[in-house]
Design a protein around this motif. Structure first.
Motif, PDB file in Angstrom:
ATOM      1  N   ASP A  21       0.819  -1.215   0.000  1.00 44.98           N
ATOM      2  CA  ASP A  21       0.000   0.000   0.000  1.00 44.98           C
ATOM      3  C   ASP A  21       0.854   1.267   0.000  1.00 44.98           C
ATOM      4  O   ASP A  21       0.379   2.344   0.349  1.00 44.98           O
ATOM      5  N   ALA A  22       2.104   1.159  -0.403  1.00 47.35           N
ATOM      6  CA  ALA A  22       3.056   2.273  -0.517  1.00 47.35           C
ATOM      7  C   ALA A  22       3.460   2.868   0.823  1.00 47.35           C
ATOM      8  O   ALA A  22       3.902   4.008   0.896  1.00 47.35           O
ATOM      9  N   THR A  23       3.339   2.094   1.903  1.00 46.57           N
ATOM     10  CA  THR A  23       3.830   2.540   3.202  1.00 46.57           C
ATOM     11  C   THR A  23       5.163   1.847   3.487  1.00 46.57           C
ATOM     12  O   THR A  23       5.494   0.827   2.885  1.00 46.57           O
ATOM     13  N   ALA A  24       5.918   2.412   4.415  1.00 45.69           N
ATOM     14  CA  ALA A  24       7.237   1.877   4.747  1.00 45.69           C
ATOM     15  C   ALA A  24       7.128   0.506   5.404  1.00 45.69           C
ATOM     16  O   ALA A  24       6.210   0.246   6.171  1.00 45.69           O
ATOM     17  N   SER A  25       8.084  -0.338   5.092  1.00 49.23           N
ATOM     18  CA  SER A  25       8.175  -1.657   5.701  1.00 49.23           C
ATOM     19  C   SER A  25       9.543  -1.794   6.349  1.00 49.23           C
ATOM     20  O   SER A  25      10.278  -0.814   6.470  1.00 49.23           O
ATOM     21  N   LYS A  26       9.887  -2.995   6.762  1.00 47.19           N
ATOM     22  CA  LYS A  26      11.132  -3.189   7.509  1.00 47.19           C
ATOM     23  C   LYS A  26      12.024  -4.221   6.842  1.00 47.19           C
ATOM     24  O   LYS A  26      11.591  -4.987   5.993  1.00 47.19           O
ATOM     25  N   LEU A  27      13.269  -4.217   7.257  1.00 44.11           N
ATOM     26  CA  LEU A  27      14.226  -5.234   6.844  1.00 44.11           C
ATOM     27  C   LEU A  27      14.105  -6.433   7.769  1.00 44.11           C
ATOM     28  O   LEU A  27      13.624  -6.307   8.892  1.00 44.11           O
ATOM     29  N   THR A  28      14.593  -7.582   7.332  1.00 43.10           N
ATOM     30  CA  THR A  28      14.663  -8.708   8.254  1.00 43.10           C
ATOM     31  C   THR A  28      15.719  -8.383   9.308  1.00 43.10           C
ATOM     32  O   THR A  28      16.647  -7.614   9.050  1.00 43.10           O
ATOM     33  N   LYS A  29      15.591  -8.968  10.488  1.00 48.80           N
ATOM     34  CA  LYS A  29      16.584  -8.678  11.527  1.00 48.80           C
ATOM     35  C   LYS A  29      17.941  -9.274  11.186  1.00 48.80           C
ATOM     36  O   LYS A  29      18.953  -8.888  11.747  1.00 48.80           O
ATOM     37  N   GLU A  30      17.968 -10.201  10.221  1.00 46.07           N
ATOM     38  CA  GLU A  30      19.227 -10.788   9.775  1.00 46.07           C
ATOM     39  C   GLU A  30      19.936  -9.925   8.734  1.00 46.07           C
ATOM     40  O   GLU A  30      20.969 -10.298   8.209  1.00 46.07           O
ATOM     41  N   HIS A  31      19.381  -8.764   8.404  1.00 46.26           N
ATOM     42  CA  HIS A  31      19.973  -7.838   7.439  1.00 46.26           C
ATOM     43  C   HIS A  31      21.054  -7.039   8.167  1.00 46.26           C
ATOM     44  O   HIS A  31      20.778  -6.094   8.885  1.00 46.26           O
ATOM     45  N   THR A  32      22.310  -7.472   7.989  1.00 48.15           N
ATOM     46  CA  THR A  32      23.431  -6.840   8.676  1.00 48.15           C
ATOM     47  C   THR A  32      24.479  -6.437   7.649  1.00 48.15           C
ATOM     48  O   THR A  32      24.408  -6.844   6.482  1.00 48.15           O
ATOM     49  N   GLU A  33      25.472  -5.682   8.078  1.00 48.85           N
ATOM     50  CA  GLU A  33      26.568  -5.319   7.168  1.00 48.85           C
ATOM     51  C   GLU A  33      27.293  -6.573   6.668  1.00 48.85           C
ATOM     52  O   GLU A  33      27.721  -6.623   5.520  1.00 48.85           O
ATOM     53  N   ASP A  34      27.412  -7.590   7.533  1.00 50.43           N
ATOM     54  CA  ASP A  34      28.069  -8.835   7.104  1.00 50.43           C
ATOM     55  C   ASP A  34      27.277  -9.542   6.008  1.00 50.43           C
ATOM     56  O   ASP A  34      27.855 -10.059   5.047  1.00 50.43           O
ATOM     57  N   THR A  35      25.937  -9.590   6.138  1.00 53.15           N
ATOM     58  CA  THR A  35      25.145 -10.246   5.101  1.00 53.15           C
ATOM     59  C   THR A  35      25.140  -9.420   3.817  1.00 53.15           C
ATOM     60  O   THR A  35      25.192  -9.987   2.716  1.00 53.15           O
TER      61      THR A  35
END
Length: 168
Positions: free
Chosen positions: A126-140
């Motif tokens: 619906d064009a609203t902001a969502s989130k990253l997975t918590k596993e989304h890190t600089e290492d990944t």
């Protein structure tokens, strides 16, 4: 990118089997596609000289389109019965371009995940902001960038591995 922004699971084998050579399954392929999209486009967004480019990974939700025509007959039948309940392709397109039009008009776009100053935008259907997975890190992010660079190099495309101060 329009695929599964904010709704996919992380692909757990990104370090041990980054190309799905040993652990291929439909679920792993789906998780990998969405997860790698987030990670790769986040790396692109943070590269020098890309600060004025908005990288958005969105999830369109269920759309009444021709998706599924390549599926086996038993899945295609179920998909075709459900499709009238999906949003129209026109409605989906309006949502997907909304942040781009807002940005072009000088208005605020959706917020970046975790109130970040740079990087990828993740958008709901619906064009609203969502989130990253918590596993989304600089290492990944770094791991997926390196995997992508290695795969492209095998076919003669050399992309610069350097990103956010990384070194080989």
């Amino acid at each position: 990118s329009i695929l599964s922004g904010g709704v996919h699971s992380p692909y757990k084998g990104y370090e041990t089997d980054p190309e799905l050579k040993d652990t291929y399954s439909i679920q792993n392929a789906a998780d990998m596609a969405g997860y790698y999209n987030d990670l790769f486009f986040d790396a692109l967004a943070k590269r020098p000289n890309n600060g004025k480019i908005n990288f958005i990974h969105s999830s369109p939700g269920f759309v009444n389109s021709n998706w599924g025509t390549e599926m086996p007959w038993y899945l295609k039948g179920v998909i075709r019965c459900m499709q009238p309940f999906g949003k129209s392709t026109k409605e989906c397109a309006e949502y997907m371009v909304d942040p781009v039009l807002r940005s072009a008009a000088g208005q605020d776009m959706i917020a970046r995940p975790n109130e970040a100053a740079d990087g990828i935008f993740i958008m709901h259907e619906d064009a609203t902001a969502s989130k990253l997975t918590k596993e989304h890190t600089e290492d990944t992010v770094r791991s997926v960038w390196k995997t992508t660079a290695d795969v492209l190099k095998r076919v003669g495309i050399d992309i610069d591995f350097q990103c956010s101060g990384w070194a080989r």
